[in-house]
Write an enzyme that holds these catalytic residues in place. Structure first.
Site, PDB file in Angstrom:
ATOM      1  N   ARG A 162      35.984 -36.634  47.995  1.00  0.00           N
ATOM      2  CA  ARG A 162      34.984 -37.684  48.207  1.00  0.00           C
ATOM      3  C   ARG A 162      35.674 -39.041  48.319  1.00  0.00           C
ATOM      4  NH1 ARG A 162      33.123 -33.318  48.028  1.00  0.00           N
ATOM      5  NH2 ARG A 162      31.118 -32.606  47.201  1.00  0.00           N
TER       6      ARG A 162
ATOM      7  N   GLU B 141      35.807 -22.523  53.537  1.00  0.00           N
ATOM      8  CA  GLU B 141      35.351 -22.090  52.215  1.00  0.00           C
ATOM      9  C   GLU B 141      35.560 -20.581  52.140  1.00  0.00           C
ATOM     10  OE1 GLU B 141      34.304 -23.795  49.682  1.00  0.00           O
ATOM     11  OE2 GLU B 141      33.809 -25.791  50.470  1.00  0.00           O
TER      12      GLU B 141
ATOM     13  N   GLU C 283      39.844 -24.381  42.407  1.00  0.00           N
ATOM     14  CA  GLU C 283      39.851 -23.457  43.541  1.00  0.00           C
ATOM     15  C   GLU C 283      41.256 -22.891  43.732  1.00  0.00           C
ATOM     16  OE1 GLU C 283      38.017 -25.716  46.714  1.00  0.00           O
ATOM     17  OE2 GLU C 283      36.274 -26.173  45.470  1.00  0.00           O
TER      18      GLU C 283
ATOM     19  N   ALA D 260      40.699 -28.742  41.931  1.00  0.00           N
ATOM     20  CA  ALA D 260      41.582 -28.104  40.957  1.00  0.00           C
ATOM     21  C   ALA D 260      41.237 -26.643  40.700  1.00  0.00           C
ATOM     22  CB  ALA D 260      41.534 -28.893  39.650  1.00  0.00           C
TER      23      ALA D 260
ATOM     24  N   TYR E 248      26.154 -28.619  52.817  1.00  0.00           N
ATOM     25  CA  TYR E 248      25.567 -29.863  52.317  1.00  0.00           C
ATOM     26  C   TYR E 248      26.360 -31.029  52.877  1.00  0.00           C
ATOM     27  CZ  TYR E 248      29.364 -29.140  48.923  1.00  0.00           C
ATOM     28  OH  TYR E 248      30.575 -28.894  48.335  1.00  0.00           O
TER      29      TYR E 248
END
Length: 651
Positions: free
Chosen positions: A246, A376, A176, A174, A354
């Site tokens: 996720r 990103e 971003e 949200a 990560y």
């Protein structure tokens, strides 16, 4: 149903202070903490998994991590950082000021319609999508969010039967905002400059989902600028929402996920528990059933200046076609940088950033979509000034056009009619679309003889056929897929029957001959590759060591080894007999589990490659017995801390 959902949302809002009104960030600070040791990194990771702080970037490798702390948390955070000797700076002294400046700039610039000089609300996005009038654009609704907002996909196409396709998604998280703004900018760019892209659209169809998490996006605008998740109700909890990135099936519940509904990385009650992620899966499946072939899936995020490649669910694992993924990532960030000088990194996602279980890009790759990446985008926080929307969009679009060109060039290739190369030596390196190994056809092979051929097919499907063989029982030929980036063997097939076809996938194989008792006659073996171009792996160090005895040192020429290295050294003496492998020096970053930099030794045991040791540090391991004389010495390093390497001998 919508009334029931509204009442449930209202009850949850009343039960949680963070769910009511506008969340303020007065006195909140963002710390940039520098880790230079593994102990410091581990301390930050303990904080990260405690869910007490909002980590704007995730502690993975050594370096800088951004952490937001509320006023009442600041003293505790500073104490932890200082206890572990971490240097830190205050990146943002007052997050409220950062958010308010963005809000004021956005209010001044926002005209009520999408203009890419401000961040629009969902109503403006909806108006833009539903009023598109173009003969190359089709807007469809593929699902609804928890709160009933439509999720749209825009297909940009010159028409006709389905072509090779690329899917771009935006704003799965949200807060971003730049992701959704970039997604709509790309749609507008393609429509308003259709003539410029006519050639591209003759070859590919482009699908853009400009706003996945509309509920969370609106909530981040009206209530909590740092809201990340969806807005679904979690039974039995006052905390709302799930992290949709996720919530995909592949490696659901894995690294950097949480079963706690109050966590920002809550993975949901199960794979695809959220209507937003269900919409994406259903759209992909329905499109493929209708003949669409997705060859690329790109997902837009912020912030890190990284082009992240599969696999992303954990560090040190790579798909067989990782060389092709890496070459594409490198070309994309070069094109991106050429626009305005913005520097990105590219590499395996978990290695650079990560590990993430249940992410959309890994799900797409596992589903069979060839090229996937998480982009990103630029910035030093989630609050990217609106005047950077267009510059960011232009450079990201330049990178995406490289992806589109690769998709255009991705054409399945047929096999060669006959092998293009022939090898007759005991071992060797073959990089070709096809080849024949003729070994000792008119001579015998002594008992105990071993040979390793390094095979690098051009394309991702390999057919192996044993033309003739004089090998006796107890001898064998084995094709072993080898992952160059993790230094580990994969699937293995024994080539036994003359005339039978064996089908393998991958771009790097070790072909191992082992001879049992008695002299054997030679053999002839063909392999042909076809399908999509994959490209051989790029080793940071490689050598095939075939002398009866010898020694080797890495790095060659001395000095320090580099970050993110992957090296393979094959000990395969040309004369039969057992050997002893002895390490003569060691200087590799040390930790108790050798999880950062490590040397591994694999040997041929029971007709397969098995790891017999993995070590790091400065201590020399005891010598290794090699009953067949064969050994693989692999070396991998992570993104920080290096040494002078290692040396070994065999005799």
């Amino acid at each position: 149903m919508k009334v029931a959902i509204f009442l449930a949302l209202a009850l949850v809002a009343l039960s949680s202070g963070r769910e009511t009104g506008l969340r303020h960030f007065k006195g909140y600070k963002v710390f940039s903490a520098l880790t230079t040791t593994r102990d410091q990194l581990e301390a930050l990771r303990v904080l990260f998994f405690s869910d007490e702080y909002d980590f704007w970037t995730t502690p993975n490798g050594l370096g800088v991590t951004d952490i937001m702390a509320a006023p009442e948390q600041i003293a505790q955070l500073v104490e932890v950082l200082e206890q572990h000797g971490m240097n830190y700076t205050i990146k943002f002294n007052d997050v409220e000021k950062l958010v308010e400046e963005e809000r004021e700039a956005n209010t001044r610039a926002f005209s009520g319609r999408i203009d890419w000089v401000s961040y629009p609300n969902y109503a403006a996005i909806l108006d833009f999508l539903t009023t598109i009038n173009s003969n190359i654009a089709t807007v469809s609704v593929i699902g609804q969010t928890t709160e009933g907002r439509d999720i749209h996909v825009v297909k940009i196409s010159s028409g006709g039967p389905p072509k090779k396709s690329i899917l771009i998604d935006s704003n799965i998280h949200a807060r971003e905002w730049i992701a959704g703004a970039t997604g709509t900018w790309i749609i507008n760019e393609l429509i308003t400059n259709a003539d410029t892209y006519a050639g591209i659209l003759e070859e590919v169809d482009i699908y853009v989902i400009p706003m996945i998490n509309a509920d969370g996006y609106e909530y981040s605008r009206t209530n909590d600028r740092m809201w990340r998740k969806t807005r679904s109700v979690n039974p039995g909890s006052s905390c709302m929402g799930c992290d949709p990135n996720r919530n995909f099936r592949f490696m659901w519940g894995g690294e950097s996920t949480s079963p706690d509904p109050c966590s920002d990385i809550y993975h949901g009650t199960g794979p695809f528990s959220e209507p937003e992620t269900q919409a994406i899966e259903n759209f992909v499946l329905a499109s493929e059933a209708a003949g669409v072939q997705f060859l690329a899936y790109m997902t837009l995020h912020s912030y890190a200046n990284m082009w992240l490649l599969p696999w992303g669910y954990t560090g040190g694992v790579y798909p067989p076609d990782f060389p092709a993924q890496l070459s594409l990532g490198q070309a994309a960030i070069a094109a991106l940088r050429a626009v305005s000088g913005t520097i990105y990194e590219t590499g395996q996602g978990a290695d650079l950033l990560y590990g993430v279980g249940g992410a959309s890009d890994d799900w797409a790759k596992d589903h069979g979509i060839k090229y996937t990446a998480t982009i990103e985008m630029r910035g030093n926080s989630f609050v990217l000034p609106p005047e950077q929307i267009i510059p960011n969009s232009r450079e990201v679009w330049a990178g995406l056009q490289v992806v589109i060109q690769r998709v255009i060039e991705t054409v399945p290739v047929e096999e060669d009619p006959t092998p293009v190369e022939t090898v007759t030596t005991c071992g060797g390196e073959v990089e070709a679309s096809s080849a024949r190994i003729n070994f000792q056809l008119d001579a015998t092979i002594p008992a105990g003889q071993t040979c390793i051929w390094v095979v690098k097919p051009t394309f991702d499907r390999t057919r192996v056929n044993l033309v003739s063989s004089g090998l006796l029982f107890g001898s064998g030929i084995y094709f072993t897929e080898f992952n160059a980036y993790s230094g580990t063997p994969g699937n293995q097939v024994e080539i036994v029957n003359v005339g039978e076809d064996y089908i393998l996938s991958g771009n790097f194989f070790l072909v191992t001959l082992t001879v049992g008792t008695g002299p054997n006659q030679g053999f002839s073996l063909d392999w042909y590759s076809s399908g999509l171009a994959g490209g051989p792996p790029a080793f940071s160090g490689f050598a095939a060591l075939t002398t009866p005895t010898g020694s080797y040192s890495y790095p060659v020429g001395g000095g320090q080894y580099g970050n993110s290295e992957n090296a393979l050294f094959i000990v395969s003496p040309e004369t039969a007999g057992a050997r002893t492998l002895t390490f003569t020096r060691m200087d590799v970053e040390n930790d108790s589990s050798c999880s950062y930099d490590a040397v591994s030794v694999l040997t041929w045991v029971n007709n397969q490659y098995s790891q017999i040791a993995r070590f790091c540090g400065n201590s020399l391991p005891t010598p290794f017995s090699l009953p067949t004389g064969l050994a693989l010495v692999t070396f991998t390093s992570d993104s920080s801390v290096t040494g002078t390497g290692f040396g070994f001998s065999w005799a």
